[in-house]
Every structure is written in C-alpha cells, then in structure tokens.
Design a protein around this motif. Structure first.
Motif, PDB file in Angstrom:
ATOM      1  N   ARG A  18       0.832  -1.215   0.000  1.00  0.00           N
ATOM      2  CA  ARG A  18       0.000   0.000   0.000  1.00  0.00           C
ATOM      3  C   ARG A  18       0.868   1.267   0.000  1.00  0.00           C
ATOM      4  O   ARG A  18       0.372   2.353   0.249  1.00  0.00           O
ATOM      5  CB  ARG A  18      -0.928  -0.019   1.216  1.00  0.00           C
ATOM      6  CG  ARG A  18      -1.966  -1.124   1.154  1.00  0.00           C
ATOM      7  CD  ARG A  18      -2.884  -1.131   2.372  1.00  0.00           C
ATOM      8  NE  ARG A  18      -2.176  -1.217   3.629  1.00  0.00           N
ATOM      9  CZ  ARG A  18      -1.770  -2.334   4.234  1.00  0.00           C
ATOM     10  NH1 ARG A  18      -2.017  -3.496   3.667  1.00  0.00           N
ATOM     11  NH2 ARG A  18      -1.148  -2.308   5.378  1.00  0.00           N
ATOM     12  N   MET A  19       2.153   1.083  -0.279  1.00  0.00           N
ATOM     13  CA  MET A  19       3.142   2.171  -0.312  1.00  0.00           C
ATOM     14  C   MET A  19       3.272   2.871   1.042  1.00  0.00           C
ATOM     15  O   MET A  19       3.537   4.065   1.117  1.00  0.00           O
ATOM     16  CB  MET A  19       2.841   3.184  -1.417  1.00  0.00           C
ATOM     17  CG  MET A  19       3.042   2.626  -2.798  1.00  0.00           C
ATOM     18  SD  MET A  19       2.828   3.888  -4.048  1.00  0.00           S
ATOM     19  CE  MET A  19       4.524   4.076  -4.551  1.00  0.00           C
ATOM     20  N   GLU A  20       3.096   2.110   2.117  1.00  0.00           N
ATOM     21  CA  GLU A  20       3.277   2.636   3.457  1.00  0.00           C
ATOM     22  C   GLU A  20       4.683   2.276   3.943  1.00  0.00           C
ATOM     23  O   GLU A  20       5.168   1.176   3.691  1.00  0.00           O
ATOM     24  CB  GLU A  20       2.247   2.037   4.422  1.00  0.00           C
ATOM     25  CG  GLU A  20       0.825   2.372   4.055  1.00  0.00           C
ATOM     26  CD  GLU A  20      -0.184   1.522   4.769  1.00  0.00           C
ATOM     27  OE1 GLU A  20      -1.336   1.981   4.875  1.00  0.00           O
ATOM     28  OE2 GLU A  20       0.149   0.395   5.215  1.00  0.00           O
ATOM     29  N   PHE A  21       5.304   3.201   4.639  1.00  0.00           N
ATOM     30  CA  PHE A  21       6.632   2.948   5.182  1.00  0.00           C
ATOM     31  C   PHE A  21       6.578   1.824   6.210  1.00  0.00           C
ATOM     32  O   PHE A  21       5.793   1.872   7.147  1.00  0.00           O
ATOM     33  CB  PHE A  21       7.191   4.201   5.869  1.00  0.00           C
ATOM     34  CG  PHE A  21       7.619   5.282   4.926  1.00  0.00           C
ATOM     35  CD1 PHE A  21       8.881   5.264   4.358  1.00  0.00           C
ATOM     36  CD2 PHE A  21       6.769   6.331   4.620  1.00  0.00           C
ATOM     37  CE1 PHE A  21       9.291   6.266   3.492  1.00  0.00           C
ATOM     38  CE2 PHE A  21       7.163   7.339   3.768  1.00  0.00           C
ATOM     39  CZ  PHE A  21       8.430   7.310   3.196  1.00  0.00           C
ATOM     40  N   GLU A  22       7.425   0.818   6.016  1.00  0.00           N
ATOM     41  CA  GLU A  22       7.566  -0.260   6.994  1.00  0.00           C
ATOM     42  C   GLU A  22       8.917  -0.170   7.692  1.00  0.00           C
ATOM     43  O   GLU A  22       9.064  -0.666   8.803  1.00  0.00           O
ATOM     44  CB  GLU A  22       7.412  -1.612   6.322  1.00  0.00           C
ATOM     45  CG  GLU A  22       5.985  -1.885   5.923  1.00  0.00           C
ATOM     46  CD  GLU A  22       5.720  -3.340   5.670  1.00  0.00           C
ATOM     47  OE1 GLU A  22       6.656  -4.163   5.654  1.00  0.00           O
ATOM     48  OE2 GLU A  22       4.542  -3.673   5.492  1.00  0.00           O
ATOM     49  N   PHE A  23       9.888   0.414   7.030  1.00  0.00           N
ATOM     50  CA  PHE A  23      11.229   0.592   7.602  1.00  0.00           C
ATOM     51  C   PHE A  23      11.815   1.857   7.015  1.00  0.00           C
ATOM     52  O   PHE A  23      11.613   2.161   5.843  1.00  0.00           O
ATOM     53  CB  PHE A  23      12.128  -0.603   7.251  1.00  0.00           C
ATOM     54  CG  PHE A  23      13.570  -0.386   7.606  1.00  0.00           C
ATOM     55  CD1 PHE A  23      14.013  -0.619   8.893  1.00  0.00           C
ATOM     56  CD2 PHE A  23      14.473   0.093   6.677  1.00  0.00           C
ATOM     57  CE1 PHE A  23      15.342  -0.395   9.236  1.00  0.00           C
ATOM     58  CE2 PHE A  23      15.793   0.326   7.003  1.00  0.00           C
ATOM     59  CZ  PHE A  23      16.228   0.077   8.288  1.00  0.00           C
ATOM     60  N   ILE A  24      12.547   2.581   7.829  1.00  0.00           N
ATOM     61  CA  ILE A  24      13.290   3.749   7.348  1.00  0.00           C
ATOM     62  C   ILE A  24      14.531   3.895   8.207  1.00  0.00           C
ATOM     63  O   ILE A  24      14.470   3.814   9.428  1.00  0.00           O
ATOM     64  CB  ILE A  24      12.421   5.034   7.356  1.00  0.00           C
ATOM     65  CG1 ILE A  24      13.207   6.217   6.798  1.00  0.00           C
ATOM     66  CG2 ILE A  24      11.853   5.316   8.715  1.00  0.00           C
ATOM     67  CD1 ILE A  24      12.354   7.419   6.470  1.00  0.00           C
ATOM     68  N   ASN A  25      15.680   4.066   7.556  1.00  0.00           N
ATOM     69  CA  ASN A  25      16.908   4.199   8.340  1.00  0.00           C
ATOM     70  C   ASN A  25      17.193   5.665   8.653  1.00  0.00           C
ATOM     71  O   ASN A  25      16.503   6.578   8.191  1.00  0.00           O
ATOM     72  CB  ASN A  25      18.093   3.511   7.652  1.00  0.00           C
ATOM     73  CG  ASN A  25      18.608   4.228   6.421  1.00  0.00           C
ATOM     74  OD1 ASN A  25      18.060   5.231   5.980  1.00  0.00           O
ATOM     75  ND2 ASN A  25      19.680   3.699   5.844  1.00  0.00           N
ATOM     76  N   LYS A  26      18.215   5.879   9.461  1.00  0.00           N
ATOM     77  CA  LYS A  26      18.561   7.226   9.927  1.00  0.00           C
ATOM     78  C   LYS A  26      18.904   8.160   8.771  1.00  0.00           C
ATOM     79  O   LYS A  26      18.514   9.323   8.775  1.00  0.00           O
ATOM     80  CB  LYS A  26      19.725   7.149  10.911  1.00  0.00           C
ATOM     81  CG  LYS A  26      19.390   6.413  12.178  1.00  0.00           C
ATOM     82  CD  LYS A  26      20.631   6.199  13.028  1.00  0.00           C
ATOM     83  CE  LYS A  26      20.329   5.234  14.155  1.00  0.00           C
ATOM     84  NZ  LYS A  26      21.521   4.892  14.912  1.00  0.00           N
ATOM     85  N   ALA A  27      19.621   7.655   7.785  1.00  0.00           N
ATOM     86  CA  ALA A  27      20.011   8.497   6.650  1.00  0.00           C
ATOM     87  C   ALA A  27      18.787   8.938   5.846  1.00  0.00           C
ATOM     88  O   ALA A  27      18.711  10.082   5.401  1.00  0.00           O
ATOM     89  CB  ALA A  27      20.999   7.746   5.758  1.00  0.00           C
TER      90      ALA A  27
END
Length: 69
Positions: A18-27
C-alpha cells in the motif's frame, strides 16, 4: 540486518504493497527531513504531498506497479 541498514550512510526505506513505510533508516530520515515515528505506517505520498503529480511521482508509481527500477 536491521542494524546494518540503520547504520549505513545511504538512505534506505521499505514500503509495503500500500506504499506505506515499513522501515526507514537514519540516513533516509535525514533526507526526507521527517522523523521515523511520523513516517512509519504512513503512505509515501501522504508523507510527501509536495511530490504528488510531479514527474517523480508518476515515475515512482510506474516503477512500483511494475516492480522495476
């Protein structure tokens, strides 16, 4: 794996179907200029409304639908 991805200097994030963020790193947080807590579970385009209807938006959606770069 999560620890490695969190510590690389290149922005990295994962979206679900659904194009939802599941993971995002610090950068990636730094590039997007929004905290991870605000992004997780939110649709990419809801999080970045200024990009809707731009060339980037259309190209990104096409690549996402076709699962190709």
């Amino acid at each position: 794996m999560t620890e490695v991805l969190n510590n690389i200097k290149v922005g990295c994030y994962f979206l679900n179907a659904r194009m939802e963020f599941e993971f995002i790193n610090k950068a990636a947080e730094s590039v997007i200029e929004k905290p991870k807590a605000e992004l997780l579970g939110k649709c990419l385009w809801d999080a970045l409304p200024n990009y809707v209807d731009t060339d980037l938006y259309h190209l990104y959606n096409k690549a996402f639908e076709e699962q190709e770069l």
